[in-house]
Every structure is written in structure tokens, then in C-alpha cells.
Scaffold this motif. Sequence first.
Motif, PDB file in Angstrom:
ATOM      1  N   ARG A  10      -2.940  10.773   8.656  1.00  0.00           N
ATOM      2  CA  ARG A  10      -3.575   9.612   8.339  1.00  0.00           C
ATOM      3  C   ARG A  10      -5.395  10.345   8.029  1.00  0.00           C
ATOM      4  O   ARG A  10      -6.357  10.772   7.607  1.00  0.00           O
ATOM      5  CB  ARG A  10      -4.083   8.821   8.639  1.00  0.00           C
ATOM      6  CG  ARG A  10      -2.748   8.042   8.110  1.00  0.00           C
ATOM      7  CD  ARG A  10      -2.229   6.204   8.765  1.00  0.00           C
ATOM      8  NE  ARG A  10      -3.832   5.253   8.566  1.00  0.00           N
ATOM      9  CZ  ARG A  10      -4.520   4.678   9.851  1.00  0.00           C
ATOM     10  NH1 ARG A  10      -3.666   4.252  10.820  1.00  0.00           N
ATOM     11  NH2 ARG A  10      -5.741   4.104   8.905  1.00  0.00           N
TER      12      ARG A  10
ATOM     13  N   THR B 263      -7.808   7.933   6.427  1.00  0.00           N
ATOM     14  CA  THR B 263      -8.322   6.230   6.733  1.00  0.00           C
ATOM     15  C   THR B 263      -7.459   6.225   8.246  1.00  0.00           C
ATOM     16  O   THR B 263      -7.788   5.526   8.793  1.00  0.00           O
ATOM     17  CB  THR B 263      -6.776   5.603   6.392  1.00  0.00           C
ATOM     18  OG1 THR B 263      -5.584   6.436   6.642  1.00  0.00           O
ATOM     19  CG2 THR B 263      -7.004   5.722   4.424  1.00  0.00           C
TER      20      THR B 263
ATOM     21  N   PRO C 275     -13.980  10.034   7.597  1.00  0.00           N
ATOM     22  CA  PRO C 275     -13.211  10.777   6.636  1.00  0.00           C
ATOM     23  C   PRO C 275     -13.408  11.659   5.855  1.00  0.00           C
ATOM     24  O   PRO C 275     -12.407  12.397   5.654  1.00  0.00           O
ATOM     25  CB  PRO C 275     -13.190   9.319   5.511  1.00  0.00           C
ATOM     26  CG  PRO C 275     -13.641   8.242   6.641  1.00  0.00           C
ATOM     27  CD  PRO C 275     -14.984   8.929   8.103  1.00  0.00           C
TER      28      PRO C 275
ATOM     29  N   GLY D 140      -6.355   0.010   9.685  1.00  0.00           N
ATOM     30  CA  GLY D 140      -4.716   0.508   9.074  1.00  0.00           C
ATOM     31  C   GLY D 140      -4.057  -0.127   9.494  1.00  0.00           C
ATOM     32  O   GLY D 140      -3.001   0.642   8.778  1.00  0.00           O
TER      33      GLY D 140
ATOM     34  N   GLN E 264      -5.914  -5.221   2.736  1.00  0.00           N
ATOM     35  CA  GLN E 264      -5.687  -4.522   3.829  1.00  0.00           C
ATOM     36  C   GLN E 264      -5.571  -5.415   4.870  1.00  0.00           C
ATOM     37  O   GLN E 264      -5.430  -4.153   5.799  1.00  0.00           O
ATOM     38  CB  GLN E 264      -7.182  -4.732   3.614  1.00  0.00           C
ATOM     39  CG  GLN E 264      -8.176  -4.024   2.416  1.00  0.00           C
ATOM     40  CD  GLN E 264      -8.200  -2.835   2.399  1.00  0.00           C
ATOM     41  OE1 GLN E 264      -7.450  -1.643   3.217  1.00  0.00           O
ATOM     42  NE2 GLN E 264      -7.616  -2.583   1.321  1.00  0.00           N
TER      43      GLN E 264
ATOM     44  N   THR F 264     -13.524   9.574  -4.204  1.00  0.00           N
ATOM     45  CA  THR F 264     -12.216   8.390  -3.955  1.00  0.00           C
ATOM     46  C   THR F 264     -11.822   8.150  -5.327  1.00  0.00           C
ATOM     47  O   THR F 264     -13.375   8.461  -6.799  1.00  0.00           O
ATOM     48  CB  THR F 264     -13.285   7.390  -3.142  1.00  0.00           C
ATOM     49  OG1 THR F 264     -14.338   7.044  -4.485  1.00  0.00           O
ATOM     50  CG2 THR F 264     -13.845   7.171  -2.286  1.00  0.00           C
TER      51      THR F 264
ATOM     52  N   SER G 283       0.463  -1.135  -0.225  1.00  0.00           N
ATOM     53  CA  SER G 283       0.332  -0.165  -0.296  1.00  0.00           C
ATOM     54  C   SER G 283       0.964   0.581  -0.421  1.00  0.00           C
ATOM     55  O   SER G 283       0.157   1.998   0.360  1.00  0.00           O
ATOM     56  CB  SER G 283      -0.517  -0.342   1.173  1.00  0.00           C
ATOM     57  OG  SER G 283      -1.860  -1.293   0.484  1.00  0.00           O
TER      58      SER G 283
ATOM     59  N   ALA H   8      -9.621   4.850  -2.491  1.00  0.00           N
ATOM     60  CA  ALA H   8      -8.315   6.129  -1.847  1.00  0.00           C
ATOM     61  C   ALA H   8      -8.877   7.749  -1.617  1.00  0.00           C
ATOM     62  O   ALA H   8     -10.208   7.690  -2.985  1.00  0.00           O
ATOM     63  CB  ALA H   8      -6.901   6.368  -2.379  1.00  0.00           C
TER      64      ALA H   8
ATOM     65  N   GLU I 230      -0.954   4.368  -1.720  1.00  0.00           N
ATOM     66  CA  GLU I 230      -1.994   4.882  -1.371  1.00  0.00           C
ATOM     67  C   GLU I 230      -1.814   5.835  -0.094  1.00  0.00           C
ATOM     68  O   GLU I 230      -1.505   6.216   0.669  1.00  0.00           O
ATOM     69  CB  GLU I 230      -2.803   3.945  -0.559  1.00  0.00           C
ATOM     70  CG  GLU I 230      -4.650   3.962   0.495  1.00  0.00           C
ATOM     71  CD  GLU I 230      -4.662   2.867   0.655  1.00  0.00           C
ATOM     72  OE1 GLU I 230      -5.890   3.401   1.876  1.00  0.00           O
ATOM     73  OE2 GLU I 230      -4.488   1.711   0.966  1.00  0.00           O
TER      74      GLU I 230
END
Length: 307
Positions: free
Chosen positions: A223, A25, A230, A181, A287, A279, A17, A298, A20
Motif C-alpha cells: 500500500r 493508501t 499518497p 484502510g 470504506q 486518480t 474492495s 484509486a 482496488e
Amino acid sequence: MSDIDPTLRPAWCSFQSTDEPPAGTAAHEQSWVLLEVPGRWGRDIFDGEALGADLSQRLEQHVAACGSRMLFIRRPGREGQQLDRHRFYLCDTRPGRRSIRTGRVDGPADMLGLDLTPGAHVAGTREVAAPVPLVCTHAKRDQCCAVRGRPVAAGLEALVGGRLAALDTDAAVWECSHTGGHRFAPVLLLPGTGYTYGPAETAEAARIVEAELDGRVVTDNLRGRSTWPPVGQVAEVAVRDSGVDAGIDDLVVVLDPVDPGVAVVHHTDGRAWRVEAGTRPLPPRSQSCRKPPTDASAWVVETLTPL
């Protein structure tokens, strides 16, 4: 940077990732309850392995009823395996109300008698005058957090532990259970503000903590602030990344009641920005190291407009 060669760990989720964007997140929690629990944790802190099935169930229900989220914590190294009483922290992340209060209990069952509601005053606690940085090292949840997080926790303690302790005897670096995460490991959470980072290697983690001590917010690998959902996290990071000078509590996010992809970020100096976010798809990835690759996406900022 990490001393782990990514070419030797191609299946690890944190190496899959690296493309990303991290904004948006972080977990969405306004209040964190930290409880010192030495020794081994199960895959889930409430699965009964650490505290037994009955107490785990009652404690999970109590924390949820209070509108908070609990993490287990322990000090890095051998110090984290020994204690007489269990230290706990009550962390309210909300701007204008944020605080970290600490106290001690004889055992985890005593937490059932405490009001863990955000902002509640709990007798026998006191406010902590410095950050309490957390690094996720939850091995049974994901190997990336364990293998990559533990060196960061130890290194961060070596770099900033002395300064934290000089400011407050209860301010310290802690290893913590799963925050969410693992693909961003090493994950750093500052529970007094909710700011969550990843990946945050040792030097970067120290820079982030030093900035919080000075009232500043580092945006590299940010993040988001767990205070916001979010879209709110994405909006705040976008405003900070645009060059706006803002301290920790200078920005407040208000979500659009009609459009779930829009948030307005208000500065204490009167300025405001409307941020529209959406997104975009990413190539499939795991994940978690324990899970097969799945579709991924993302957050991206589509517009940022001064009001």
C-alpha cells in the motif's frame, strides 16, 4: 488465501474492495508510537474506553504535539491480556534515520513525560535489532480487521516469532489498533520502515517479514511507505515494480513543490525517476463495514520517466 468464503460475506468492506489497487493508501506518518494496552479498546483508542476520558485526551494531545501517531498493541492470544509493565516502541520510519527503540512504563500516564518527537532520544530506551510486525485486529473499528486479522497475527507469530525473538527479545508480532484502510484487511504494518500491506494473509505476511529481515521490500499488495504522502507512496511502489533493484532505504521520494501529482524518486546509486500519478474512479463501495457505499477512486501511475 483466507479461509473465509467471500460469497458468505458480500457486505464486508474488504471483499467489496478486491478490485482496488493498494498503492497510495497507507497512512501518512513518519513516526509511530506503540503502547502496550491489554484488554478491550474503544472504537477510537482515545475515546476514553481503554484509558479513561481525562488521560485519553491528554495523551492524544501530547502525541499530536510531538508530531507522531500512537497505536495500541497487544500480543496475540492470552499472552496479550497479561502484563506487569507496559512496553512501548518509538518507531522512526525516515530513510537514513529509521529506528525502533523500546522501553517500559508502569502505566500509560507515564508516556506523558516522554519526548515522542521523531528521532528523539528517550532515556531508558534501547534500539531493537529486528522488525516489530503489526496486524490490525481492531474489532470495534471494523469487523474485517478483527475476523481476518486475528488469525494472521496468530499465524505470523507461529511462523516468524521464534526467529524475531532469537534476534532480539523485544522483537515480536503484535496485534494493533486501527491503522487506516480496513477495506484492505488483513492489514500488516512494519512500523520500523512504515511499509504497509493489505490484504496480507498469513503466508504472505511471513514472506514480507522475512524479506525485511533480509533488507528487501516485497511489492505484492504494498500500500505504500507511511513516510511519504499518497503520491510519494505511489511513486515509490511504481519504481520498485518497474524492476529497479533497491533495498529498504535505497529510495527517497521528493514531492514536486508545484504539481501535487508529481514526485521524483531518487536512488542512492544516483539514478532518479519522475513519476506522475492521478486518480481514476471506481464503482461505489463501503470504506468500512459500518458505512454505506460511497464514491471511490484509486491511484494510477500516468508516467514513469528516468531522469
